[in-house]
Motif scaffolding. Structure first.
Motif, mmCIF file in Angstrom:
data_model
loop_
_atom_site.group_PDB
_atom_site.id
_atom_site.type_symbol
_atom_site.label_atom_id
_atom_site.label_comp_id
_atom_site.label_asym_id
_atom_site.label_seq_id
_atom_site.Cartn_x
_atom_site.Cartn_y
_atom_site.Cartn_z
ATOM 1 N N GLN A 189 0.822 -1.202 0.000
ATOM 2 C CA GLN A 189 0.000 0.000 0.000
ATOM 3 C C GLN A 189 0.866 1.265 0.000
ATOM 4 O O GLN A 189 0.537 2.250 -0.672
ATOM 5 C CB GLN A 189 -0.958 0.006 1.194
ATOM 6 N N LYS A 193 0.735 3.964 -2.942
ATOM 7 C CA LYS A 193 0.491 5.367 -2.581
ATOM 8 C C LYS A 193 1.512 6.301 -3.236
ATOM 9 O O LYS A 193 1.181 7.425 -3.634
ATOM 10 C CB LYS A 193 0.528 5.524 -1.058
ATOM 11 N N THR A 200 -5.256 2.706 -5.113
ATOM 12 C CA THR A 200 -5.302 2.606 -3.657
ATOM 13 C C THR A 200 -6.067 3.804 -3.104
ATOM 14 O O THR A 200 -6.052 4.885 -3.705
ATOM 15 C CB THR A 200 -3.899 2.549 -3.032
ATOM 16 N N CYS A 202 -5.222 4.910 -0.185
ATOM 17 C CA CYS A 202 -4.237 5.558 0.682
ATOM 18 C C CYS A 202 -3.648 6.770 -0.035
ATOM 19 O O CYS A 202 -3.321 6.717 -1.218
ATOM 20 C CB CYS A 202 -3.138 4.575 1.062
ATOM 21 N N PRO A 208 -1.930 3.824 5.163
ATOM 22 C CA PRO A 208 -2.095 2.370 5.269
ATOM 23 C C PRO A 208 -2.478 1.942 6.683
ATOM 24 O O PRO A 208 -3.223 0.968 6.857
ATOM 25 C CB PRO A 208 -0.719 1.838 4.862
#
Length: 222
Positions: A189, A193, A200, A202, A208
């Motif tokens: 993640q 990102k 994602t 995030c 995350p």
């Protein structure tokens, strides 16, 4: 603190000579982290590292037989440091779910440099782990290296989270899969990102850590 030593210990099979025992060894570790972050593992060579530290390439081979072993060493050091923090920071938390949230935070948050470790910049090392850690596992030698204990500390981190998950909900039957998904997935993640933002949730506002605490909260509801 259970079986965790305050001095980080690395499996002797990973190195030829312990880099912590000499000034040159510590310099190899310090500068390899910076160089690997700058150019990536594929482009990293002992020749380039030797030029950076003003030493012969052969002197580095006296500590590590390959750049793969060096990466395994750096990964082992990182997970040992994470384990130390996890044990220390959850030691006085008695509510199981609060303990789990703290453990998840430690393994998923953005890392800041720890000033207590002069020759290792954990913030930069974290970037290497995010980008390169799977390369320590995805090799033909993974089973042999696992038998030699190369990934023992990584598995200990996951097993500590498994234990806390089982405290939170003893009836949940996927504790191992959930714990390993948290640790490995958080690295992914962070990578998404920074590089593949459209796949994602995030971002600068949602970390995350936020995602995995939410996931665990929903998953472990009794």
């Amino acid at each position: 603190m259970n079986n965790l030593s305050l001095k980080i210990q690395i499996n002797n099979n990973i190195f030829v000579k312990d880099p912590e025992t000499s000034t040159l060894g510590r310099k190899i570790i310090q500068e390899s982290i910076i160089l690997m972050d700058e150019i990536g593992f594929e482009n990293f060579t002992f020749k380039k590292l030797g030029e950076r530290i003003g030493s012969n390439e052969s002197s580095i081979y006296r500590y590590f037989e390959s750049k793969h072993k060096l990466l395994v060493y750096l990964s082992s050091w990182y997970w040992s440091w994470i384990e130390y923090r996890m044990v220390f920071e959850t030691n006085n938390i008695y509510n199981a779910f609060e303990k789990l949230k703290k453990a998840i935070t430690i393994v998923t948050e953005k890392i800041e440099d720890d000033s207590k470790t002069k020759h290792i910049n954990e913030a930069i090392l974290n970037q290497i782990i995010i980008a390169e850690f799977t390369k320590t596992l995805l090799t033909k030698e993974v089973d042999e290296e696992n038998r030699e204990g190369f990934f023992l500390v990584y598995k200990r981190v996951i097993n500590r989270i498994i234990t806390i998950i089982e405290e939170v909900n003893p009836d949940y039957i996927f504790a191992k899969s959930l714990a390993s998904s948290i640790v490995e997935g958080a690295l992914h993640q962070h990578f998404l990102k920074d590089h593949l933002k459209t796949i994602t949730n995030c971002n600068n506002d949602i970390s995350p850590t936020d995602f995995y605490i939410n996931l665990v909260s929903q998953t472990l509801k009794s």
